[in-house]
Write an enzyme that holds these catalytic residues in place. Structure first.
Site, short mmCIF file in Angstrom:
data_model
loop_
_atom_site.label_atom_id
_atom_site.label_comp_id
_atom_site.label_asym_id
_atom_site.label_seq_id
_atom_site.Cartn_x
_atom_site.Cartn_y
_atom_site.Cartn_z
N GLY A 244 0.53 -1.03 0.04
CA GLY A 244 0.11 -0.04 0.11
C GLY A 244 0.73 1.25 -0.06
O GLY A 244 0.28 2.34 0.08
N GLU A 280 4.30 -6.81 1.82
CA GLU A 280 3.55 -7.01 0.29
C GLU A 280 3.57 -5.80 -0.51
O GLU A 280 2.53 -5.51 -1.01
CB GLU A 280 2.20 -7.86 0.34
CG GLU A 280 2.00 -8.84 1.39
CD GLU A 280 0.61 -9.42 1.44
OE1 GLU A 280 -0.38 -8.39 1.35
OE2 GLU A 280 0.34 -10.23 1.86
N PRO A 281 4.59 -5.12 -0.73
CA PRO A 281 4.60 -4.19 -1.62
C PRO A 281 4.42 -4.29 -2.94
O PRO A 281 5.19 -5.10 -3.47
CB PRO A 281 5.85 -3.21 -1.41
CG PRO A 281 6.92 -4.38 -0.93
CD PRO A 281 5.98 -5.59 -0.26
N ARG A 283 3.05 -1.60 -5.80
CA ARG A 283 3.22 -0.32 -6.53
C ARG A 283 4.75 0.52 -6.14
O ARG A 283 5.22 0.85 -6.94
CB ARG A 283 2.18 0.70 -5.86
CG ARG A 283 2.00 1.98 -6.65
CD ARG A 283 1.11 2.95 -6.04
NE ARG A 283 -0.19 2.05 -6.08
CZ ARG A 283 -1.37 2.20 -6.87
NH1 ARG A 283 -1.06 2.77 -8.30
NH2 ARG A 283 -2.25 1.54 -6.55
N ARG A 319 -5.48 3.55 -15.43
CA ARG A 319 -5.84 3.95 -14.37
C ARG A 319 -6.57 5.54 -14.64
O ARG A 319 -7.49 5.67 -13.66
CB ARG A 319 -4.26 4.14 -13.58
CG ARG A 319 -3.58 2.86 -13.24
CD ARG A 319 -2.62 3.17 -12.35
NE ARG A 319 -2.77 3.71 -11.03
CZ ARG A 319 -2.79 4.94 -10.71
NH1 ARG A 319 -2.17 5.87 -11.45
NH2 ARG A 319 -2.94 5.04 -9.61
N TYR A 323 -9.79 5.36 -11.99
CA TYR A 323 -9.58 6.01 -10.89
C TYR A 323 -9.20 7.56 -11.17
O TYR A 323 -8.80 8.15 -9.92
CB TYR A 323 -8.64 5.59 -9.99
CG TYR A 323 -7.99 4.06 -10.10
CD1 TYR A 323 -9.11 3.22 -9.35
CD2 TYR A 323 -6.76 3.80 -10.44
CE1 TYR A 323 -8.50 1.84 -9.58
CE2 TYR A 323 -6.55 2.31 -10.32
CZ TYR A 323 -7.43 1.42 -9.78
OH TYR A 323 -7.23 0.08 -9.67
N CYS A 349 -12.85 3.52 -28.30
CA CYS A 349 -14.11 4.23 -28.33
C CYS A 349 -14.96 4.22 -27.02
O CYS A 349 -16.01 3.70 -27.03
CB CYS A 349 -14.80 3.22 -29.38
SG CYS A 349 -14.42 3.20 -31.01
N GLU A 350 -14.52 4.96 -26.20
CA GLU A 350 -14.99 5.39 -25.01
C GLU A 350 -14.39 6.94 -24.71
O GLU A 350 -13.26 7.18 -24.87
CB GLU A 350 -14.37 4.36 -23.75
CG GLU A 350 -14.64 3.08 -23.93
CD GLU A 350 -16.10 2.56 -23.76
OE1 GLU A 350 -16.51 3.28 -22.90
OE2 GLU A 350 -16.35 1.28 -24.11
N TYR A 378 0.36 -1.33 -12.17
CA TYR A 378 -1.00 -1.29 -12.47
C TYR A 378 -1.15 -0.75 -14.05
O TYR A 378 -1.96 0.09 -14.35
CB TYR A 378 -1.84 -0.86 -11.64
CG TYR A 378 -1.57 -1.43 -10.15
CD1 TYR A 378 -1.99 -2.48 -9.96
CD2 TYR A 378 -0.95 -0.74 -9.07
CE1 TYR A 378 -1.89 -3.19 -8.73
CE2 TYR A 378 -0.58 -1.32 -7.89
CZ TYR A 378 -1.32 -2.38 -7.69
OH TYR A 378 -1.05 -3.38 -6.42
C1 LIG Z 1 -2.88 -5.15 -4.06
C2 LIG Z 1 -2.43 -5.69 -2.72
C3 LIG Z 1 -0.91 -5.53 -2.29
C4 LIG Z 1 -0.18 -4.42 -3.16
O1 LIG Z 1 -0.66 -3.27 -2.87
P1 LIG Z 1 0.39 -1.94 -3.47
O2 LIG Z 1 -0.42 -0.93 -3.12
O3 LIG Z 1 0.63 -2.31 -5.02
O4 LIG Z 1 1.30 -2.08 -2.70
C5 LIG Z 1 -0.34 -6.11 -1.30
N1 LIG Z 1 -1.54 -7.03 -0.54
C6 LIG Z 1 -2.52 -7.36 -0.99
C7 LIG Z 1 -3.24 -8.23 -0.12
C8 LIG Z 1 -3.21 -6.94 -2.18
O5 LIG Z 1 -4.27 -6.93 -2.38
#
Ligand SMILES: *Cc1c(COP(=O)(O)O)cnc(C)c1O
Length: 427
Positions: A244, A280-281, A283, A319, A323, A349-350, A378
């Site tokens: 995140g 779990e990075p 992005r 994106r 978003y 075509c959007e 992404y």
């Molecule tokens: C999408 C996701 C991530 C990675 O998120 P980033 O914002 O890209 O770091 C990590 N863990 C889980 C469970 C996710 O769904």
């Protein structure tokens, strides 16, 4: 931020070069749209995070969904990272890229019995379980295989990640994880789990977070649960803090947190934890290392707006449509003339196939090459064949050279598997 390359500067200074590679030559040879990724920039991010975590028993499990190209996964494998996966496809990609099964964690709300079976067969490290039903399924599939699955409960801490609603996952109204009360019950009932070893906690509250407060609050709630469970006699061997971390899409506006501060929040909130910490990075590791090259097809002067029509579309980078995301757009050749205001749009075509509205750019002409920035995460991973557009080329760059890591999809590849309705069968 330590160890990170400011690629934008590199490009400006070096006259259309990135990592010493002439982007105009690249576009000429390989065509556009074209995704480029800087291997050194990804490497720098990996090292910065590893350095910040030094002294903690931590494993970085790259979130494959951010950019699942095999060559990108290969960089993660080489650096000793694990993977956070959400599907059997991501499992196979990670294994093929050389990420050891024991370093793979499986997240997601909709794991099927087949996917769980595949993951058990591969011997993955851990399942992040998101519902009681899934916990039962994991127990059943593991029992049928005579295996024992290690599992963490994904806690939904009811924390607002202060990010875009569509990438917020840790509020109680979101589909992800279970409340703290329910997590407690799982442990109370866990003696009945003969083939699941429930010994971990997992949390992931959202993406593109530019502030540590929500992360800290979520981790505090998880830490309180860990302490409570430990004192009740349950062994907690793994705490997964999710991903995140946000990146800079817009200069002067997005202020990413420092990775040292992030590591410090983890260290402080989980102080005294003797097990393994997982991160779990996605992005943060890859976004700023990626650029989408596109060529101007034409300039269309509408009644009210001036459109810069480019050959990239929402099919290569969704994106902005999905978003309303902002991406910096930079012409490779900058004419020293007063800027113009354009809507930068693609061929699909959007009406939402729009990369930027009212964007001030140096005046452009048909044939000009543009770079859309911060597309490493992404971007290609969310590509589609909408309007029967082939998947774009992907290229890895390093020290003056490049390697094609995905060639442009051919028409035959695009339509492979489709056939006329000839072989009718009854069901
Ligand atoms: C999408 C996701 C991530 C990675 O998120 P980033 O914002 O890209 O770091 C990590 N863990 C889980 C469970 C996710 O769904």
């Amino acid at each position: 931020m330590t160890g990170t390359t400011d690629l934008a500067e590199a490009v400006c200074a070096d006259d259309g070069r990135l990592e010493g590679v002439d982007l105009r030559v690249l576009a000429q040879r390989l065509g556009t749209p074209l995704h480029v990724y800087s291997a050194p920039a990804i490497g720098a991010r990996i090292r910065a995070l590893q350095t910040a975590l030094r002294g903690q028993d931590a494993l970085i499990c790259y979130a494959v969904k951010a950019n699942s190209n095999l060559a990108v996964l290969g960089l993660m494998a080489d650096a000793g990272l694990g993977a956070d996966i959400v599907s059997a496809g991501e499992l196979q990609r990670s294994l093929r890229a050389g990420i050891p099964a024991g370093r793979i964690v499986f997240s997601g709300v909709a794991k099927s019995a087949d996917e769980i079976g595949d993951a058990l067969a591969a011997g993955i490290g851990r399942f992040n379980v998101e519902s009681k039903d899934e916990l039962r399924l994991l127990q059943d599939v593991a029992a049928a295989r005579g295996a024992v699955a290690r599992a963490s409960v994904r806690v939904n801490p009811d924390v607002d990640a202060l990010t875009h609603a569509k990438i917020s996952t840790g509020k109680s109204e979101n589909k992800f994880g279970v409340g703290i009360d329910e997590a407690r019950e799982w442990f109370a009932d866990s003696t009945r789990l003969t083939h699941v070893r429930l010994d971990g906690l997992h949390v992931h509250i959202g993406s593109q977070m530019l502030c540590l407060d929500p992360i800290q609050l979520a981790l505090q709630r998880v830490a309180a649960l860990w302490r409570e469970l430990t004192s009740s006699g349950y062994a907690i061997n793994s705490i997964d803090v999710g991903g995140g971390l946000g990146v800079r899409y817009r200069d002067g506006q997005d202020q990413p947190v420092s990775v040292q501060d992030y590591a410090e929040v983890i260290r402080k909130t989980l102080d005294g934890f003797g097990g393994r910490i997982l991160l779990e990075p996605g992005r943060w590791l890859v976004a700023e290392a990626g650029f989408l090259l596109t060529r101007v097809l034409r300039i269309k002067q509408g009644r009210q707006r001036r459109f810069l029509v480019v050959d990239a579309a929402m099919t290569e980078l969704v994106r902005p449509s999905l978003y309303d995301a902002w991406h910096e757009i930079v012409p490779i050749l900058r004419r020293p003339l007063p800027p113009q205001i354009y809507d930068v749009v693609g061929p699909v075509c959007e009406s939402s196939d729009t990369f930027a509205v009212d964007r001030q750019l140096p005046p452009c002409e048909p044939g000009d090459l543009l770079m859309i920035k911060t597309t490493g995460a992404y971007g290609a991973a969310m590509a589609s064949n909408y309007n029967s557009r082939p998947l774009a080329v992907e290229v890895l760059l390093e020290r003056g050279r490049y390697a094609v890591v995905r060639r442009r999809q051919t028409l035959e590849e695009m339509i492979a598997g489709e056939q006329p309705a000839r072989n009718w069968e009854c069901a």
